[in-house]
Scaffold this motif. Structure first.
Motif, short mmCIF file in Angstrom:
data_model
loop_
_atom_site.label_atom_id
_atom_site.label_comp_id
_atom_site.label_asym_id
_atom_site.label_seq_id
_atom_site.Cartn_x
_atom_site.Cartn_y
_atom_site.Cartn_z
N GLU A 135 27.32 29.19 -15.88
CA GLU A 135 27.82 27.84 -15.54
C GLU A 135 27.63 26.80 -16.84
O GLU A 135 28.50 25.88 -16.81
N TRP A 136 26.95 27.12 -17.75
CA TRP A 136 26.97 26.56 -18.92
C TRP A 136 28.50 26.64 -19.66
O TRP A 136 28.97 25.59 -20.30
N TYR A 139 21.42 31.57 -22.13
CA TYR A 139 22.39 30.70 -21.49
C TYR A 139 22.63 31.22 -19.92
O TYR A 139 22.45 32.33 -19.67
N TYR A 174 23.28 20.34 -25.43
CA TYR A 174 23.76 19.79 -24.08
C TYR A 174 23.03 20.20 -22.63
O TYR A 174 22.60 19.38 -21.96
N LYS A 175 22.75 21.53 -22.67
CA LYS A 175 22.11 21.89 -21.58
C LYS A 175 20.51 22.15 -21.40
O LYS A 175 20.24 22.24 -20.53
N ASP A 176 19.92 21.83 -22.63
CA ASP A 176 18.34 22.17 -22.49
C ASP A 176 17.70 21.11 -23.41
O ASP A 176 17.59 21.27 -24.46
N ARG A 177 17.59 20.02 -22.92
CA ARG A 177 16.78 18.93 -23.35
C ARG A 177 15.47 19.22 -23.60
O ARG A 177 14.92 18.17 -24.30
N ASP A 230 31.40 24.75 -17.88
CA ASP A 230 31.07 23.42 -17.75
C ASP A 230 32.31 22.62 -18.20
O ASP A 230 32.64 23.02 -19.70
N ILE A 279 26.02 23.65 -27.25
CA ILE A 279 25.74 23.82 -25.65
C ILE A 279 24.39 23.96 -25.32
O ILE A 279 23.76 23.26 -24.44
N SER A 327 31.61 21.70 -22.09
CA SER A 327 31.42 22.91 -22.88
C SER A 327 32.63 23.19 -23.19
O SER A 327 33.08 23.81 -24.28
#
Length: 145
Positions: free
Chosen positions: A27-28, A24, A76-79, A31, A73, A34
Motif C-alpha cells: 500500500e505504500w 516496504y 514518508y511512511k516510517d517516521r 499511496d 517513501i 508515493s
C-alpha cells in the motif's frame, strides 16, 4: 518541519535500499503521494503495487526504484526512523520540504542538498538553528560537512 542532522548520525539508517526491500508494504507504493513522487523523481508510472512502468528500465518492481524515491517513501511512511537522505538527489529536495510541511521529519545528510532559491524553513538539529534560505543553509552546513 524538515529537520536535518548533518554528518554522522548514530541512529540513522544508511543503507536505505536494503531497509526498503525488507520493510516496504504494497500500500505504500499505491499511496497517492508515493505515486506522485515516483512519477516526478523517477519519471515512472505506478501500475499497481508490484508493477511500475519505467521509461528507462521498462516494467520494474518497487525494489528497482531509484534510491532517492525509496528513501522518500521510507521517510514518508516510517517516521520512527531517521534515514540517510544523501541517497537522494537534489530532485528530491522539494519532496523533503513538502513532507516537512505536514509533520516533523528528521533526516540525516552527509552532503549539502540544493533546496532551491525560494524560502523554506529547516531546522538544523546539530545547532538547533532555523534556516530560511540556501545562503543561510550553506553558511551553517559548510561547517559541519
Amino acid at each position: 518541519m524538515l529537520k536535518i542532522i548533518f554528518g554522522d548520525c548514530e541512529d540513522a539508517i544508511y543503507n536505505t535500499s536494503v531497509y526498503f526491500k525488507n520493510t516496504y508494504q504494497d500500500e505504500w507504493i499505491t499511496d497517492e503521494l508515493s505515486v506522485e513522487m515516483i512519477k516526478d523523481v523517477d519519471k515512472s508510472v505506478v501500475i499497481g503495487p508490484h508493477l511500475i512502468e519505467s521509461p528507462v528500465l521498462g516494467a520494474i518492481s518497487p525494489k528497482e526504484l531509484s534510491g532517492g524515491v525509496k528513501t522518500l517513501i521510507l521517510i514518508y511512511k516510517d517516521r520512527s526512523k531517521i534515514f540517510n537522505a544523501s541517497t537522494c538527489g537534489d530532485n528530491c529536495a522539494k519532496w523533503l520540504l513538502k513532507l516537512g510541511t505536514s509533520d516533523d521529519i528528521v533526516i540525516n545528510l552527509r552532503h549539502l542538498m540544493d533546496f532551491g532559491n525560494g524560502e523554506f524553513e529547516i531546522e538544523i538539529q546539530n545547532t538547533h538553528q532555523i534556516v530560511r534560505s540556501m545562503k543561510e543553509l550553506i553558511d551553517i552546513a559548510g561547517e559541519m560537512i
